[in-house]
Design an enzyme around this catalytic site. Structure first.
Site: not given
Length: 153
Positions: A99, A65-67
Site C-alpha cells: 500500500n 493515539c488510544g487506538t
C-alpha cells in the site's frame, strides 16, 4: 531518513518510547506533540504530521493515539497520504510493500511498547514492492484526485 511523529495525550508514553527507539538507531525525528500533560485534539496533530509528509518534508511518519484509528482516519483526509493502523508484523510489512503507506498508526491502549517497536522496525525495513500493487495504489490516487475535483465544484 527523517521521520515525523505525533500523538495525543492518550499515547504520550508510547510516543516517548518510540522516539528513544528511533534515536538509538540514529534516525532523525521531529516531534509534533503532544507534550507531557498537554491535552490536544488528535485531528490537529494528525493533520500537521500528514501535511508535512504530503509536502515531502518527511519520508515517513508515526501517529499514536488510544487506538490509532482516529489518527489514521484523519491523516488519510490529507491528499497524497496513505496511513495504516498496524497491530501485527504482517500488516506493518504489507502497509509498506502493498500500500506504500507513508504513515504508520499505533494505539497505546491496544499494543505494548515492545510490539510497537517491533512493528515500527518491520515497517521501516519494508519498501513498496510495486508489481501488482502499483495499479492499486495508482487507483487510490486517481480516486483521490477525482473526489477532490468533485468537491471543488
Amino acid at each position: 531518513m527523517k521521520i515525523a511523529i505525533g500523538c495525543d495525550e492518550a499515547a504520550y508514553s508510547l510516543k516517548v518510547e518510540l522516539i528513544k527507539h528511533l534515536d538509538s538507531k540514529g534516525i532523525e525525528v521531529k516531534d509534533f506533540g503532544a507534550n507531557a500533560g498537554e491535552v490536544v485534539l488528535y485531528p490537529d496533530v494528525a493533520v500537521a504530521v500528514a501535511k508535512s509528509v504530503a509536502k515531502g518534508e518527511f519520508e515517513r511518519a508515526i501517529l499514536v493515539c488510544g487506538t490509532g484509528i482516529g489518527m489514521a482516519i484523519t491523516a488519510n483526509k490529507v491528499p497524497g497520504v496513505r496511513a495504516a493502523v498496524c497491530h501485527d508484523p504482517f500488516s506493518a510489512q504489507r502497509a509498506r510493500k502493498s500500500n506504500d503507506a507513508q504513515i504508520i498508526c499505533f494505539g497505546e491502549r491496544v499494543i505494548g511498547v515492545e510490539l510497537a517497536k517491533n512493528l515500527l522496525d518491520t515497517w521501516l525495513e519494508s519498501e513498496f514492492s510495486g508489481g501488482g500493487s502499483t495499479s492499486k495504489v495508482e487507483r487510490i490516487t486517481q480516486y483521490e484526485h477525482e473526489f477532490m475535483k468533485e468537491i471543488a465544484k
